[in-house]
Design a protein around this motif. Structure first.
Motif, PDB file in Angstrom:
ATOM      1  N   PHE A  84      -0.322  -2.269  -0.727  1.00 16.95           N
ATOM      2  CA  PHE A  84      -0.216  -0.831  -0.490  1.00 16.95           C
ATOM      3  C   PHE A  84       0.585  -0.170  -1.602  1.00 16.95           C
ATOM      4  N   ASP A  85       0.186   1.069  -1.933  1.00 20.34           N
ATOM      5  CA  ASP A  85       0.863   1.771  -3.020  1.00 20.34           C
ATOM      6  C   ASP A  85       2.223   2.328  -2.599  1.00 20.34           C
ATOM      7  N   ASP A  86       2.444   2.430  -1.297  1.00 18.66           N
ATOM      8  CA  ASP A  86       3.732   2.962  -0.831  1.00 18.66           C
ATOM      9  C   ASP A  86       4.456   1.919   0.002  1.00 18.66           C
ATOM     10  N   GLU A  87       5.759   2.158   0.166  1.00 19.98           N
ATOM     11  CA  GLU A  87       6.537   1.178   0.926  1.00 19.98           C
ATOM     12  C   GLU A  87       6.152   1.249   2.404  1.00 19.98           C
ATOM     13  N   LEU A  88       5.873   0.106   3.002  1.00 14.96           N
ATOM     14  CA  LEU A  88       5.510   0.023   4.422  1.00 14.96           C
ATOM     15  C   LEU A  88       6.755  -0.254   5.237  1.00 14.96           C
ATOM     16  N   SER A  89       6.742   0.210   6.489  1.00 14.87           N
ATOM     17  CA  SER A  89       7.859  -0.144   7.376  1.00 14.87           C
ATOM     18  C   SER A  89       7.635  -1.596   7.801  1.00 14.87           C
ATOM     19  N   PRO A  90       8.705  -2.269   8.257  1.00 15.71           N
ATOM     20  CA  PRO A  90       8.517  -3.653   8.708  1.00 15.71           C
ATOM     21  C   PRO A  90       7.415  -3.761   9.754  1.00 15.71           C
ATOM     22  N   ALA A  91       7.362  -2.798  10.704  1.00 18.14           N
ATOM     23  CA  ALA A  91       6.359  -2.883  11.775  1.00 18.14           C
ATOM     24  C   ALA A  91       4.950  -2.707  11.209  1.00 18.14           C
ATOM     25  N   GLN A  92       4.788  -1.755  10.289  1.00 17.17           N
ATOM     26  CA  GLN A  92       3.455  -1.551   9.697  1.00 17.17           C
ATOM     27  C   GLN A  92       2.974  -2.819   9.003  1.00 17.17           C
ATOM     28  N   GLY A  93       3.857  -3.432   8.238  1.00 16.75           N
ATOM     29  CA  GLY A  93       3.498  -4.654   7.519  1.00 16.75           C
ATOM     30  C   GLY A  93       3.044  -5.736   8.491  1.00 16.75           C
ATOM     31  N   ARG A  94       3.806  -5.911   9.562  1.00 18.89           N
ATOM     32  CA  ARG A  94       3.459  -6.947  10.560  1.00 18.89           C
ATOM     33  C   ARG A  94       2.132  -6.651  11.237  1.00 18.89           C
ATOM     34  N   ASN A  95       1.960  -5.377  11.671  1.00 19.40           N
ATOM     35  CA  ASN A  95       0.707  -5.023  12.362  1.00 19.40           C
ATOM     36  C   ASN A  95      -0.497  -5.262  11.459  1.00 19.40           C
ATOM     37  N   LEU A  96      -0.343  -4.889  10.208  1.00 23.74           N
ATOM     38  CA  LEU A  96      -1.469  -5.039   9.284  1.00 23.74           C
ATOM     39  C   LEU A  96      -1.791  -6.511   9.047  1.00 23.74           C
ATOM     40  N   GLU A  97      -0.762  -7.334   8.948  1.00 21.39           N
ATOM     41  CA  GLU A  97      -1.016  -8.768   8.746  1.00 21.39           C
ATOM     42  C   GLU A  97      -1.730  -9.338   9.970  1.00 21.39           C
ATOM     43  N   ARG A  98      -1.327  -8.884  11.125  1.00 16.92           N
ATOM     44  CA  ARG A  98      -1.936  -9.363  12.369  1.00 16.92           C
ATOM     45  C   ARG A  98      -3.409  -8.967  12.420  1.00 16.92           C
ATOM     46  N   VAL A 104       0.132  -9.076   3.443  1.00 19.83           N
ATOM     47  CA  VAL A 104       0.201  -7.645   3.140  1.00 19.83           C
ATOM     48  C   VAL A 104       1.488  -7.363   2.351  1.00 19.83           C
ATOM     49  N   LEU A 105       1.317  -6.728   1.213  1.00 19.96           N
ATOM     50  CA  LEU A 105       2.472  -6.413   0.357  1.00 19.96           C
ATOM     51  C   LEU A 105       2.505  -4.919   0.097  1.00 19.96           C
ATOM     52  N   ASP A 106       3.626  -4.416  -0.372  1.00 19.94           N
ATOM     53  CA  ASP A 106       3.645  -3.035  -0.830  1.00 19.94           C
ATOM     54  C   ASP A 106       4.176  -2.989  -2.267  1.00 19.94           C
ATOM     55  N   ARG A 107       4.153  -1.795  -2.830  1.00 16.91           N
ATOM     56  CA  ARG A 107       4.540  -1.604  -4.235  1.00 16.91           C
ATOM     57  C   ARG A 107       5.933  -2.189  -4.520  1.00 16.91           C
ATOM     58  N   THR A 108       6.839  -1.968  -3.543  1.00 17.26           N
ATOM     59  CA  THR A 108       8.208  -2.463  -3.732  1.00 17.26           C
ATOM     60  C   THR A 108       8.223  -3.978  -3.916  1.00 17.26           C
ATOM     61  N   GLN A 109       7.502  -4.682  -3.036  1.00 18.84           N
ATOM     62  CA  GLN A 109       7.499  -6.145  -3.145  1.00 18.84           C
ATOM     63  C   GLN A 109       6.883  -6.604  -4.457  1.00 18.84           C
ATOM     64  N   LEU A 110       5.876  -5.859  -4.889  1.00 21.27           N
ATOM     65  CA  LEU A 110       5.208  -6.202  -6.141  1.00 21.27           C
ATOM     66  C   LEU A 110       6.197  -6.085  -7.307  1.00 21.27           C
ATOM     67  N   ILE A 111       6.941  -4.980  -7.314  1.00 18.81           N
ATOM     68  CA  ILE A 111       7.917  -4.765  -8.386  1.00 18.81           C
ATOM     69  C   ILE A 111       9.000  -5.848  -8.318  1.00 18.81           C
ATOM     70  N   LEU A 263      10.416   3.738  -8.027  1.00 24.11           N
ATOM     71  CA  LEU A 263      11.245   2.550  -8.273  1.00 24.11           C
ATOM     72  C   LEU A 263      12.048   2.282  -6.995  1.00 24.11           C
ATOM     73  N   PRO A 264      11.870   1.084  -6.410  1.00 23.03           N
ATOM     74  CA  PRO A 264      12.499   0.851  -5.120  1.00 23.03           C
ATOM     75  C   PRO A 264      14.007   1.060  -5.158  1.00 23.03           C
ATOM     76  N   HIS A 265      14.491   1.672  -4.099  1.00 16.07           N
ATOM     77  CA  HIS A 265      15.923   1.943  -4.030  1.00 16.07           C
ATOM     78  C   HIS A 265      16.737   0.652  -4.096  1.00 16.07           C
ATOM     79  N   THR A 266      16.213  -0.402  -3.447  1.00 20.72           N
ATOM     80  CA  THR A 266      16.923  -1.689  -3.462  1.00 20.72           C
ATOM     81  C   THR A 266      17.105  -2.186  -4.902  1.00 20.72           C
ATOM     82  N   VAL A 267      16.099  -1.912  -5.730  1.00 21.62           N
ATOM     83  CA  VAL A 267      16.187  -2.365  -7.127  1.00 21.62           C
ATOM     84  C   VAL A 267      17.259  -1.562  -7.863  1.00 21.62           C
TER      85      VAL A 267
END
Ligand code: GTP
Ligand code: MG
Length: 426
Positions: A84-98, A104-111, A263-267
Motif C-alpha cells: 500500500f502507498d500509505d501507512e496502514l493501521s495495525p488492524a487494516q494490515g491484519r484484516n487485509l492479510e486475512r 501486506v506491507l505499506d510504504r513505511t515498511q518498504l522504506i 518519510l515515516p515519522h519513526t524513521v
C-alpha cells in the motif's frame, strides 16, 4: 521470528487510493515512486490497483469490493506481497492479510526495509532496527493467532496470546537494549562533532530529495568516494569532507540521507541524531533534481522534513542539479528562486558559480570587520588565523590592522578591538 528472511524475488502488487484533495497526477507520481521503492527493496512489481475514495475505510483502507478484486488479481498473477502507498493501521494490515492470504506491507515498511539493507555503520544499523521494532510493536496483537492459523505446525500450537505477551516483552526488551547501545554510539559521535566544531569552520550540509545528486556533488567538490547511484536511498550514513573555496575559505561539507515524500515519522525520529548534522549546519545546500517532472513537489517534501527537524528557515542555497538533462537550463525556475544556481554534478557545469554563491553566503554569515589588535595579543591573533578568514593584515608599529571574516563568538571577544572597516568597505 524477527530475523531477516533469506531474500527471494517477491512479486508485488501495488495499491493506491485517490483521496479527496489528491489529483490523478499526484497519485500517478506517488505510485511510480512506490514502484521504484519496491524494486529498490528487491521486489518485482506485477501490477497496480488504484481506487478513488473520499476516505480510507476503517477495516481495509480500500473498499471491500476492491479487496476481492485484489485477491483475484493475486491469484492470477501469483502475487506474494501487496504493498500500500500509505501507512496502514495495525488492524487494516491484519484484516487485509486475512482476506487475501498474502503478505501486506505499506510504504513505511518498504522504506524501513530498504534502510535496513543499506545501513552500514553501527549507528545506522541500530537506528533502523529500533525504527522497525517500534513499527512492529503495536502490530503484534493478533499476529500470533493469525500466523498459527495460516502456517500451523511446530511451534505455532498452544496458547497464542500467552506467546504474544512473551513476544511483546522480548521486543520491548530489545528496544531498551538498542536504545542503550545507541546512546553509547552517540556519545562517541558527539565527541567527534565537538572536535570538528572547535575549528569553527562553517559546516555546510547537503540536503535534498533522494536521488537528487547530493553524493555526486560531494564527490565532485571534494574528491570523496561516496557511493552515488541511480537508486533510492543510496546514502544512509553521513560523510563529512573538507572543501576549500576559491577564496581559500575552508568549509566542512556533509552529505547525509536523502528525504522522500511521506518519510515515516519513526524513521525521522530514529535518525534524528544522524540528522543533527543538518540541524547544526551553518548553511544548507538544497540539491534539487531539476530533470524530475515532480521536482517542485519534491522541494516541498524536503521543506517539510526540514521543518520536522527544526532546521527550517536556515540560510539555504538552492542548487538545481542535472541541468544537463533540462532543455532551457532551468531559466524560469532560477528566476523564481532568487540566488539559486543551476549545475550538473556529472559534467561540472555551473559549479564555479555555485562555489562563488557559497562564498557570498558564507561571508555574510561570518561578518566581515576590521580590528586593531596589539601584537602582544598573540593568542587572539592566532585565533583569528585559525578559525577566522583573514582578508588582509598590516602592521602599524605594534598594532596589527586586520580585516577578516570571523564567526559570531569570536567577534564578541574582539569587540573591544573593532574599528570602522575603512579599507575596501564592508
Ligand atoms: N545526468 C545527470 N545525472 C546526475 C547528475 N547528478 C547526479 N546524477 C545521477 O543521479 C543518480 C543519483 O545520484 P546520487 O549522487 O547518488 O544522489 P543522492 O542525492 O546522493 O541520492 P541518495 O543518496 O539516494 O539520497 C546517480 O545515478 C548519478 O549519476 C547530473 O548532474 N546529471
Ligand atoms: Mg547519496
Amino acid at each position: 521470528m524477527f530475523e531477516t528472511q533469506p531474500r527471494r524475488r517477491e512479486k508485488a502488487l501495488l495499491i493506491g487510493v485517490e483521496r479527496d484533495g489528491v489529483t490523478k497526477w499526484d497519485l500517478r507520481e506517488s505510485m511510480e515512486e512506490l514502484a521504484e521503492l519496491a524494486s529498490s527493496a528487491g521486489a518485482e512489481v506485477v501490477g497496480t490497483v488504484t481506487q478513488r475514495l473520499g476516505h480510507p475505510t476503517a477495516p481495509y483502507y480500500i473498499g471491500r469490493g476492491k479487496v476481492e478484486e485484489v485477491e483475484a488479481k493475486c491469484r492470477e498473477d501469483s502475487v506474494t506481497s501487496i504493498i500500500f502507498d500509505d501507512e496502514l493501521s495495525p488492524a487494516q494490515g491484519r484484516n487485509l492479510e486475512r482476506m487475501t492470504s498474502r503478505k501486506v506491507l505499506d510504504r513505511t515498511q518498504l522504506i524501513l526495509d530498504i534502510f535496513a539493507q543499506r545501513a552500514r555503520s553501527k549507528e545506522g544499523r541500530l537506528q533502523i532496527e529500533l525504527a522497525q521494532l517500534q513499527y512492529l510493536l503495536p502490530r503484534l496483537t493478533g499476529m500470533w493467532n493469525h500466523l498459527s492459523r495460516q502456517s500451523g505446525g511446530i511451534g505455532t500450537r498452544g496458547p497464542g496470546e500467552t506467546q504474544l505477551e512473551v513476544d511483546r516483552r522480548r521486543v520491548q526488551e530489545r528496544i531498551g537494549r538498542l536504545s542503550d547501545e545507541l546512546s553509547e554510539v552517540r556519545k562517541h559521535r558527539s565527541i567527534q562533532r565537538a572536535g570538528r566544531l572547535r575549528h569553527r569552520w562553517p559546516v555546510v550540509s547537503l540536503v535534498g530529495y533522494t536521488n537528487a545528486g547530493k553524493s555526486t556533488l560531494l564527490n565532485l567538490l571534494t574528491g570523496a568516494e561516496v557511493e552515488a547511484a541511480d537508486k533510492l536511498f543510496a546514502t544512509l550514513d553521513p560523510t563529512t569532507r573538507q572543501l576549500v573555496l576559491p577564496n581559500n575559505q575552508k568549509v566542512l561539507l556533509t552529505d547525509t540521507v536523502g528525504f522522500i515524500k511521506k518519510l515515516p515519522h519513526t524513521v525521522i525520529e530514529s535518525f534524528k541524531a544522524t540528522l543533527e548534522e543538518v540541524r547544526e549546519a551553518d548553511l544548507l545546500i538544497h540539491v534539487v533534481d531539476m530533470s524530475h517532472p515532480g521536482f517542485l513537489d519534491q522541494m516541498h517534501a524536503v521543506d517539510s522534513v526540514l521543518e520536522e527537524l527544526d532546521a527550517h528557515g536556515k540560510q539555504t542555497l538552492v542548487v538545481f542539479n542535472k541541468i544537463d538533462l533540462v532543455q532551457d537550463r532551468g531559466e524560469p525556475q532560477l528566476r523564481r528562486v532568487p540566488g539559486s544556481v543551476a549545475v550538473s554534478a556529472t559534467t561540472g557545469f555551473g559549479v564555479d558559480q555555485m562555489l562563488q554563491e557559497l562564498e557570498n553566503r558564507l561571508s555574510s554569515w561570518r561578518l566581515r570587520a576590521a580590528y586593531r589588535i596589539p601584537v602582544n595579543e598573540s593568542a587572539l591573533l592566532a585565533e583569528i588565523h585559525k578559525i577566522g578568514h583573514v582578508l588582509e593584515i598590516r602592521y602599524e608599529g605594534d598594532i596589527a590592522c586586520v580585516r577578516a571574516h570571523v564567526p559570531p563568538e569570536l567577534q564578541a571577544k574582539l569587540s573591544a578591538c573593532m574599528v570602522p572597516d575603512a579599507i575596501g568597505g564592508a
